[in-house]
Design an enzyme around this catalytic site. Structure first.
Site, PDB file in Angstrom:
ATOM      1  N   ILE A  69       0.831  -1.195   0.000  1.00 17.05           N
ATOM      2  CA  ILE A  69       0.000   0.000   0.000  1.00 17.05           C
ATOM      3  C   ILE A  69       0.872   1.253   0.000  1.00 17.05           C
ATOM      4  CG2 ILE A  69      -0.218   0.190   2.510  1.00 17.05           C
ATOM      5  CD1 ILE A  69      -3.254   0.784   1.954  1.00 17.05           C
ATOM      6  N   GLY A 122       0.145  -5.227   0.956  1.00 21.16           N
ATOM      7  CA  GLY A 122      -1.115  -5.214   0.234  1.00 21.16           C
ATOM      8  C   GLY A 122      -1.133  -6.146  -0.962  1.00 21.16           C
ATOM      9  N   ASP A 125      -2.442  -9.304   0.391  1.00 24.12           N
ATOM     10  CA  ASP A 125      -3.896  -9.186   0.510  1.00 24.12           C
ATOM     11  C   ASP A 125      -4.571  -9.527  -0.813  1.00 24.12           C
ATOM     12  OD1 ASP A 125      -4.131  -8.167   3.233  1.00 24.12           O
ATOM     13  OD2 ASP A 125      -3.305  -6.287   2.486  1.00 24.12           O
ATOM     14  N   GLU A 145       3.244  -5.780   7.232  1.00 22.90           N
ATOM     15  CA  GLU A 145       2.577  -4.734   7.997  1.00 22.90           C
ATOM     16  C   GLU A 145       3.163  -4.482   9.382  1.00 22.90           C
ATOM     17  OE1 GLU A 145      -0.329  -5.691   4.766  1.00 22.90           O
ATOM     18  OE2 GLU A 145       1.107  -6.804   5.994  1.00 22.90           O
ATOM     19  N   ASP A 153      -4.887  -5.466   7.632  1.00 20.89           N
ATOM     20  CA  ASP A 153      -6.334  -5.331   7.778  1.00 20.89           C
ATOM     21  C   ASP A 153      -7.125  -5.432   6.483  1.00 20.89           C
ATOM     22  OD1 ASP A 153      -5.603  -2.920   6.628  1.00 20.89           O
ATOM     23  OD2 ASP A 153      -6.243  -1.670   8.315  1.00 20.89           O
TER      24      ASP A 153
END
Length: 272
Positions: A69, A122, A125, A145, A153
């Protein structure tokens, strides 16, 4: 096809029902900006609703799949004097970002991830929400993270244990350590590892074409039932697929598949 700031969409060749969806910020190693989270679910919905699309290949433009991210995305929440209102707004933002990743599972068409270079934070993810994953031998991964003082998250902590096992997921998430494509294969995060990006791209394109040539009702049904069954007991899963097939099994696709088998030819299915 729509134009995007952070994505690129195109068929792998003319008249193909397989489409590439590229993360397209190569100068930023495909870091996930706020624009990405706006555009990604829209692009997936467009591909999902396009009757000319039967399978999707998710890849990264440039030298990497995804470096995680964009830090500016994390710092974009404005503070207010009211702590509770700031926190509520931040929670809504997290849910919005989560929905962009979950859009991969909500897409009826199968999504195959072709991973090269970095797949960090990310990026994990995203690939854990894809249906099939392959990578190059020089790919590397990290559930990054905790190094940024964040609890992951956007789905990794929920999806990764079901793919690699709880113990492996816990170790990867707590250490944030970098692991290789070969280790990813050993744990089951990816299905195969390839010596070069050309080998990866060629194989993924061939697999996607093979999937796209099959009954779209059977393919979308298989994806839907597998995803649903993760959250059901065996008896509940069997009941769910019985209900699904009661609605979908007696189709023109079944007639065409049967006819093609006896006539020793390839079946041709209608668009979905």
């Amino acid at each position: 096809m729509a134009e995007y700031k952070t994505l690129k969409v195109n068929p792998i060749k003319s008249n193909s029902s397989v489409f590439y969806l590229y993360l397209n910020r190569p100068s930023h190693r495909n870091a996930l900006s706020r624009d990405f989270f706006d555009e990604f679910p829209k692009a997936l919905k467009s591909l999902d609703q396009n009757p000319n699309v039967n399978a999707i290949i998710l890849a990264g433009a440039g030298d990497h799949f995804c470096s995680g991210i964009d830090i500016n995305t994390l710092t974009s929440i404005t503070q207010s004097a009211d702590r509770a209102r700031t926190n509520e707004r931040f929670r809504r933002e997290i849910k919005y970002l989560q929905a962009a990743v979950t859009a991969l599972e909500e897409c009826r068409k199968p999504v195959i991830a072709g991973i090269h270079g970095a797949c960090i934070g990310g990026g994990i993810d995203i690939i854990t929400a894809c249906d099939i994953r392959y990578c190059t031998e020089d790919a590397f991964f990290s559930v990054k993270e905790v190094d940024l003082a964040i609890t992951a998250d956007l789905g990794t902590l929920q999806r990764l244990p079901g793919i690699v096992g709880f113990g492996n997921a816990m170790e990867l998430a707590l250490t944030a350590r970098r692991f290789s494509g070969f280790e990813a294969k050993e744990m089951g995060l990816v299905t195969r590892v390839f010596g070069s990006k050309n080998d990866l791209d060629g194989f993924v394109a061939r697999i996607a074409e093979e999937i796209a040539a099959r009954s779209p009702l059977a393919i979308t049904g298989t994806k839907a039932v597998l995803l649903k069954s993760k959250d059901l007991s065996l008896d509940q899963g069997l009941d769910y697929v019985a209900t699904w097939n009661a609605a979908m099994l007696l189709s023109d696709d079944l007639k065409e598949a049967t006819s093609a088998f006896f006539q020793k030819r390839k079946p041709v299915f209608s668009k979905l």
